[in-house]
Design an enzyme around this catalytic site. Sequence first.
Site, PDB file in Angstrom:
ATOM      1  N   THR A 182       0.863  -1.192   0.000  1.00 50.40           N
ATOM      2  CA  THR A 182       0.000   0.000   0.000  1.00 50.40           C
ATOM      3  C   THR A 182       0.889   1.228   0.000  1.00 50.40           C
ATOM      4  O   THR A 182       1.593   1.485   0.980  1.00 50.40           O
ATOM      5  CB  THR A 182      -0.914   0.000   1.243  1.00 50.40           C
ATOM      6  OG1 THR A 182      -1.776  -1.117   1.162  1.00 50.40           O
ATOM      7  CG2 THR A 182      -1.757   1.273   1.305  1.00 50.40           C
ATOM      8  N   LYS A 205      -7.691   1.413  -2.331  1.00 52.42           N
ATOM      9  CA  LYS A 205      -7.214   1.011  -1.013  1.00 52.42           C
ATOM     10  C   LYS A 205      -7.287   2.176  -0.024  1.00 52.42           C
ATOM     11  O   LYS A 205      -7.641   1.993   1.143  1.00 52.42           O
ATOM     12  CB  LYS A 205      -5.776   0.478  -1.110  1.00 52.42           C
ATOM     13  CG  LYS A 205      -5.115   0.089   0.217  1.00 52.42           C
ATOM     14  CD  LYS A 205      -5.699  -1.177   0.830  1.00 52.42           C
ATOM     15  CE  LYS A 205      -5.186  -1.460   2.237  1.00 52.42           C
ATOM     16  NZ  LYS A 205      -3.872  -2.077   2.297  1.00 52.42           N
ATOM     17  N   LYS A 220       0.391   4.777   8.829  1.00 53.10           N
ATOM     18  CA  LYS A 220       1.086   4.981   7.550  1.00 53.10           C
ATOM     19  C   LYS A 220       0.052   5.120   6.433  1.00 53.10           C
ATOM     20  O   LYS A 220       0.137   6.017   5.588  1.00 53.10           O
ATOM     21  CB  LYS A 220       2.008   3.790   7.256  1.00 53.10           C
ATOM     22  CG  LYS A 220       2.867   3.941   6.018  1.00 53.10           C
ATOM     23  CD  LYS A 220       3.082   2.622   5.290  1.00 53.10           C
ATOM     24  CE  LYS A 220       1.927   2.309   4.354  1.00 53.10           C
ATOM     25  NZ  LYS A 220       2.028   1.029   3.652  1.00 53.10           N
TER      26      LYS A 220
END
Lengths: 301, 301
Positions: free
Chosen positions: B99, B174, B242
């Site tokens: 990701t 995502k 993150k």
Amino acid sequence: MSERERVGFIGLGIMGAPVAMNVLKAGFPLTVWNRTASRMTPLTDAGAAAGDSPRDVASRSDITITIVSDTPDVEEVILGGQGALSGAAKGSVIVDMSTISPSVTKRIAARCRENGVAMLDAPVSGGDTGAKAGTLSIMAGGEEETFERVRPVFEAMGRTVTHCGPSGSGQATKLCNQAIGALNLLAMCEGIVLGIKQGLDPERLLQAVSNGAAGSWALKNLAPRTVKGDLSPGFMVKLQQKDLRLVMEAARELKAAMPGTALVHQLLNSVEASGNGDLGIQALITVIQKLSELKPYGEEE
Amino acid sequence: MSERERVGFIGLGIMGAPVAMNVLKAGFPLTVWNRTASRMTPLTDAGAAAGDSPRDVASRSDITITIVSDTPDVEEVILGGQGALSGAAKGSVIVDMSTISPSVTKRIAARCRENGVAMLDAPVSGGDTGAKAGTLSIMAGGEEETFERVRPVFEAMGRTVTHCGPSGSGQATKLCNQAIGALNLLAMCEGIVLGIKQGLDPERLLQAVSNGAAGSWALKNLAPRTVKGDLSPGFMVKLQQKDLRLVMEAARELKAAMPGTALVHQLLNSVEASGNGDLGIQALITVIQKLSELKPYGEEE
């Protein structure tokens, strides 16, 4: 014996009418009352008796159910001069399925108890669709014994029937339910707006994320309608706001810090400020769209 | 033919290792590489070949998959001197399942294209449990044709495999997934805390609300562990942070207003400030508990 309990129904609104019909269909002898008398017709046509007042309904029922809009309405139909409590026999049960303040609920339950009447608070979740289909979630507070007595009636209305604890616990659980639902709704709205901003196809986005770790009832049930621009109400913004006001009151009283729920409550104020309080709660997305300078769903070209 | 594509796997961490194993089990000839070489052993024991470098893996593979931690790691294993692109044959495919930022992804894809290599971004959702069980949601961006070529490999890893659009669309999807999941998590935490404050039994609360309009993956999967005080990681706070940083960067770049997601990001800073960044994301509840002067889950007596 419990199959033959006589049931009374006070309040035949969007939720009350279909729920009462399911109780009737399940074979319970039913007496109904509604402020606007014409709303009783479908029920009386189907075999229910019409009461003259909440008091009259309660005098002819073993279990009297109220499902009205807000706290003052509940106080009136239960505790008022023509209220259910004044007609209820000792040993009978009053069940309030409205969503109101847990602390007011406890006060009403105490008044019932003083008069030899048991009370349950049993608010529901699942909207008018769930009411019609008999798939509501029912969250009940009160004595275990009373809950078990009323259970067959609940099972005629809902799929998930939970005894949440003593008096007030049903309402308390419903407030948690509404807070969670409100934030899941904001999640859905921010996710869709980020998707649109990134140039994604919203329907493909929903397909990709709805069954994974982002999944929710809102994403599965409201999002597909939302991205088609359908903001028609399953559950209206103004009713969600009434419930979130109760959440904020409980949070204030108990010193529970709920920064996220408070944010949703404020953003829904903005939906109401636009005159859209009668739209479905998915109209929350229009605020996020406006904040992001996107054309809001449901706005004319 | 597609069944016989040679697959390379770069990155055998918590996610990479089980995913690579599922690809091997599905019958694809597999070459693996990991910075810490010892992590290759379970795979080589099971029949995979060990590569010397990302470059070496790519030179022996038709489809090279990278799944590492963050943007700089992806840039290194794909574009670095010993990176996959330097070893990949024209006509081969590089698939990044990490990701990372959608804009960086598009830049890497452009570099690949200049060298005659197709690239897909294909981040996943579902955690290490989903990785092991082969039930991940896979969100892929890139050319349709490349997606269809890699699909049999994806189907060895995941249950919901979606082509989200052109290059970058997998990462973009995502980010939406992570934003939605973050707010669903806050919903769960505020709901549970309001329940505790109101004196409800948390397990009964979850039972009452999880299958109704408040339902979510978080409520079903994380909440039961949370109310037992189990804050062990499925997905760590620091990794969620993150991802939320990437969400905030995309929101900043595109001027998408995401007040709720930003709030969760800030509250999770507080979890990290307490030294709890390695706990599972459900540790968000400890902040709401502290704000409400409740004893946080996981704290010693």
